[in-house]
Design a protein around this motif. Structure first.
Motif, PDB file in Angstrom:
ATOM      1  N   LYS A 273     -22.348   5.108  10.778  1.00 38.88           N
ATOM      2  CA  LYS A 273     -21.118   4.465  10.341  1.00 38.88           C
ATOM      3  C   LYS A 273     -20.384   5.395   9.383  1.00 38.88           C
ATOM      4  O   LYS A 273     -20.994   6.175   8.651  1.00 38.88           O
ATOM      5  CB  LYS A 273     -21.429   3.137   9.633  1.00 38.88           C
ATOM      6  N   GLN A 274     -19.087   5.286   9.381  1.00 36.56           N
ATOM      7  CA  GLN A 274     -18.274   6.110   8.500  1.00 36.56           C
ATOM      8  C   GLN A 274     -18.620   5.853   7.038  1.00 36.56           C
ATOM      9  O   GLN A 274     -18.840   4.710   6.632  1.00 36.56           O
ATOM     10  CB  GLN A 274     -16.786   5.823   8.732  1.00 36.56           C
ATOM     11  N   VAL A 275     -18.693   6.920   6.251  1.00 38.46           N
ATOM     12  CA  VAL A 275     -18.977   6.799   4.826  1.00 38.46           C
ATOM     13  C   VAL A 275     -17.869   7.488   4.035  1.00 38.46           C
ATOM     14  O   VAL A 275     -17.134   8.341   4.556  1.00 38.46           O
ATOM     15  CB  VAL A 275     -20.334   7.439   4.463  1.00 38.46           C
ATOM     16  N   ASP A 276     -17.754   7.093   2.769  1.00 34.40           N
ATOM     17  CA  ASP A 276     -16.807   7.766   1.877  1.00 34.40           C
ATOM     18  C   ASP A 276     -17.315   9.176   1.589  1.00 34.40           C
ATOM     19  O   ASP A 276     -18.530   9.421   1.502  1.00 34.40           O
ATOM     20  CB  ASP A 276     -16.656   6.991   0.577  1.00 34.40           C
ATOM     21  N   ILE A 277     -16.385  10.094   1.402  1.00 37.49           N
ATOM     22  CA  ILE A 277     -16.728  11.511   1.277  1.00 37.49           C
ATOM     23  C   ILE A 277     -16.393  12.012  -0.121  1.00 37.49           C
ATOM     24  O   ILE A 277     -15.211  12.063  -0.499  1.00 37.49           O
ATOM     25  CB  ILE A 277     -15.949  12.338   2.323  1.00 37.49           C
ATOM     26  N   PRO A 278     -17.402  12.363  -0.925  1.00 32.69           N
ATOM     27  CA  PRO A 278     -17.130  12.932  -2.250  1.00 32.69           C
ATOM     28  C   PRO A 278     -16.236  14.174  -2.143  1.00 32.69           C
ATOM     29  O   PRO A 278     -16.351  14.951  -1.191  1.00 32.69           O
ATOM     30  CB  PRO A 278     -18.529  13.287  -2.777  1.00 32.69           C
ATOM     31  N   SER A 279     -15.373  14.358  -3.121  1.00 33.30           N
ATOM     32  CA  SER A 279     -14.366  15.417  -3.064  1.00 33.30           C
ATOM     33  C   SER A 279     -14.964  16.815  -2.947  1.00 33.30           C
ATOM     34  O   SER A 279     -14.324  17.734  -2.408  1.00 33.30           O
ATOM     35  CB  SER A 279     -13.468  15.344  -4.302  1.00 33.30           C
ATOM     36  N   ASP A 280     -16.189  17.014  -3.439  1.00 36.62           N
ATOM     37  CA  ASP A 280     -16.809  18.337  -3.360  1.00 36.62           C
ATOM     38  C   ASP A 280     -16.949  18.810  -1.913  1.00 36.62           C
ATOM     39  O   ASP A 280     -16.905  20.011  -1.639  1.00 36.62           O
ATOM     40  CB  ASP A 280     -18.198  18.322  -4.018  1.00 36.62           C
ATOM     41  N   TYR A 281     -17.135  17.867  -1.006  1.00 44.52           N
ATOM     42  CA  TYR A 281     -17.278  18.263   0.395  1.00 44.52           C
ATOM     43  C   TYR A 281     -15.998  18.887   0.940  1.00 44.52           C
ATOM     44  O   TYR A 281     -16.046  19.795   1.780  1.00 44.52           O
ATOM     45  CB  TYR A 281     -17.690  17.067   1.251  1.00 44.52           C
ATOM     46  N   GLN A 282     -14.858  18.416   0.485  1.00 45.99           N
ATOM     47  CA  GLN A 282     -13.601  19.022   0.930  1.00 45.99           C
ATOM     48  C   GLN A 282     -13.497  20.451   0.429  1.00 45.99           C
ATOM     49  O   GLN A 282     -13.019  21.345   1.141  1.00 45.99           O
ATOM     50  CB  GLN A 282     -12.403  18.203   0.439  1.00 45.99           C
ATOM     51  N   ASP A 283     -13.958  20.687  -0.798  1.00 48.56           N
ATOM     52  CA  ASP A 283     -13.975  22.050  -1.331  1.00 48.56           C
ATOM     53  C   ASP A 283     -14.908  22.939  -0.511  1.00 48.56           C
ATOM     54  O   ASP A 283     -14.595  24.105  -0.231  1.00 48.56           O
ATOM     55  CB  ASP A 283     -14.417  22.044  -2.793  1.00 48.56           C
ATOM     56  N   ILE A 284     -16.057  22.389  -0.131  1.00 48.54           N
ATOM     57  CA  ILE A 284     -17.012  23.146   0.678  1.00 48.54           C
ATOM     58  C   ILE A 284     -16.393  23.523   2.019  1.00 48.54           C
ATOM     59  O   ILE A 284     -16.454  24.683   2.461  1.00 48.54           O
ATOM     60  CB  ILE A 284     -18.300  22.327   0.888  1.00 48.54           C
ATOM     61  N   VAL A 285     -15.803  22.543   2.676  1.00 50.13           N
ATOM     62  CA  VAL A 285     -15.183  22.792   3.977  1.00 50.13           C
ATOM     63  C   VAL A 285     -14.056  23.819   3.854  1.00 50.13           C
ATOM     64  O   VAL A 285     -13.922  24.715   4.696  1.00 50.13           O
ATOM     65  CB  VAL A 285     -14.657  21.474   4.582  1.00 50.13           C
ATOM     66  N   GLY A 286     -13.262  23.709   2.798  1.00 50.71           N
ATOM     67  CA  GLY A 286     -12.189  24.674   2.592  1.00 50.71           C
ATOM     68  C   GLY A 286     -12.716  26.102   2.490  1.00 50.71           C
ATOM     69  O   GLY A 286     -12.141  27.036   3.061  1.00 50.71           O
ATOM     70  N   SER A 287     -13.824  26.273   1.764  1.00 51.63           N
ATOM     71  CA  SER A 287     -14.427  27.607   1.642  1.00 51.63           C
ATOM     72  C   SER A 287     -14.934  28.106   2.988  1.00 51.63           C
ATOM     73  O   SER A 287     -14.741  29.274   3.351  1.00 51.63           O
ATOM     74  CB  SER A 287     -15.583  27.569   0.634  1.00 51.63           C
ATOM     75  N   LEU A 288     -15.579  27.237   3.733  1.00 54.87           N
ATOM     76  CA  LEU A 288     -16.124  27.642   5.032  1.00 54.87           C
ATOM     77  C   LEU A 288     -15.012  28.028   6.005  1.00 54.87           C
ATOM     78  O   LEU A 288     -15.152  28.993   6.761  1.00 54.87           O
ATOM     79  CB  LEU A 288     -16.973  26.507   5.619  1.00 54.87           C
ATOM     80  N   VAL A 289     -13.913  27.287   5.977  1.00 53.22           N
ATOM     81  CA  VAL A 289     -12.775  27.616   6.839  1.00 53.22           C
ATOM     82  C   VAL A 289     -12.229  28.999   6.486  1.00 53.22           C
ATOM     83  O   VAL A 289     -11.814  29.765   7.363  1.00 53.22           O
ATOM     84  CB  VAL A 289     -11.678  26.540   6.716  1.00 53.22           C
TER      85      VAL A 289
END
Length: 207
Positions: free
Chosen positions: A111-127
């Motif tokens: 099920k969909q869960v809320d995503i802590p903001s740190d994950y967006q930072d992680i994804v941004g770095s990986l991109v």
């Protein structure tokens, strides 16, 4: 009678050779003792946080470099043990990651869960093809699902596209980040990471 200059030259060369051989023997003994110490401490060191393990590793690397510069030749005993040390650390890291991932996959509700903001930072770095710079303590909170104080979002933005997330997917993302940080700080484990990371990805792929 006084020594002739040729006799003194021979004497000086002989002394130099003896001193150099003695220095090499002392350096080799120092390497072997250091390697023995690491071997005894291996199990303890594999449980260290990455930042502390990297500190232990760098001190040993600097010791190898300084001693090699001093005696003029490499001594492989410590280098070999240091490599085994790093491999053991990654093995322990992988075993713990695989255990945690298996445990959460077993109870995953998908099920969909809320995503802590740190994950967006992680994804941004990986991109951007960069190793995420999130602090290890914060990354641990994410892995332990202990980020209640963080702002959250409903979706992750990747190259402008929005994606929903489930718990096991976020856990995997934090683990991949940790593996990349290991690789960035311990370059000698690159082959090990290349083997362990796909195994982790396959583990969630079988769910």
């Amino acid at each position: 009678p006084t020594r002739r200059s040729s006799d003194l030259a021979d004497f000086d060369v002989g002394d130099h050779l003896i001193a150099h051989r003695l220095l090499q023997a002392v350096c080799e003994l120092a390497h072997e003792r250091y390697a023995r110490l690491l071997k005894v401490r291996k199990e303890v060191h594999t449980k260290l946080p990455l930042t502390l393990f990297v500190r232990v590793n760098r001190v040993a690397v600097e010791f190898i470099r300084d001693v090699q510069h001093l005696c003029g030749q490499p001594c492989h005993a410590l280098g070999t043990e240091l490599q085994q040390h790093a491999n053991a650390f990654l093995d322990a890291t992988h075993a713990e990651a695989a255990r945690k991932l298996e445990a959460i996959v077993e109870v995953e509700q998908w099920k969909q869960v809320d995503i802590p903001s740190d994950y967006q930072d992680i994804v941004g770095s990986l991109v951007r093809k960069q190793v995420p710079k999130i602090q290890e303590a914060e990354l641990l909170k994410l892995r332990e699902n202990d980020a209640a104080d963080k702002a959250t979002a409903k979706e992750l933005i990747v190259d402008g596209a929005a994606y929903k997330a489930v718990s096991s997917g976020l856990l995997l993302l934090s683990m991949v980040t940790h593996y990349l940080q290991c690789l960035a700080n311990l370059q000698t484990v690159s082959t090990h990471v290349a083997q362990k990371l796909p195994a982790l990805l396959k583990q969630i792929g079988r769910a």
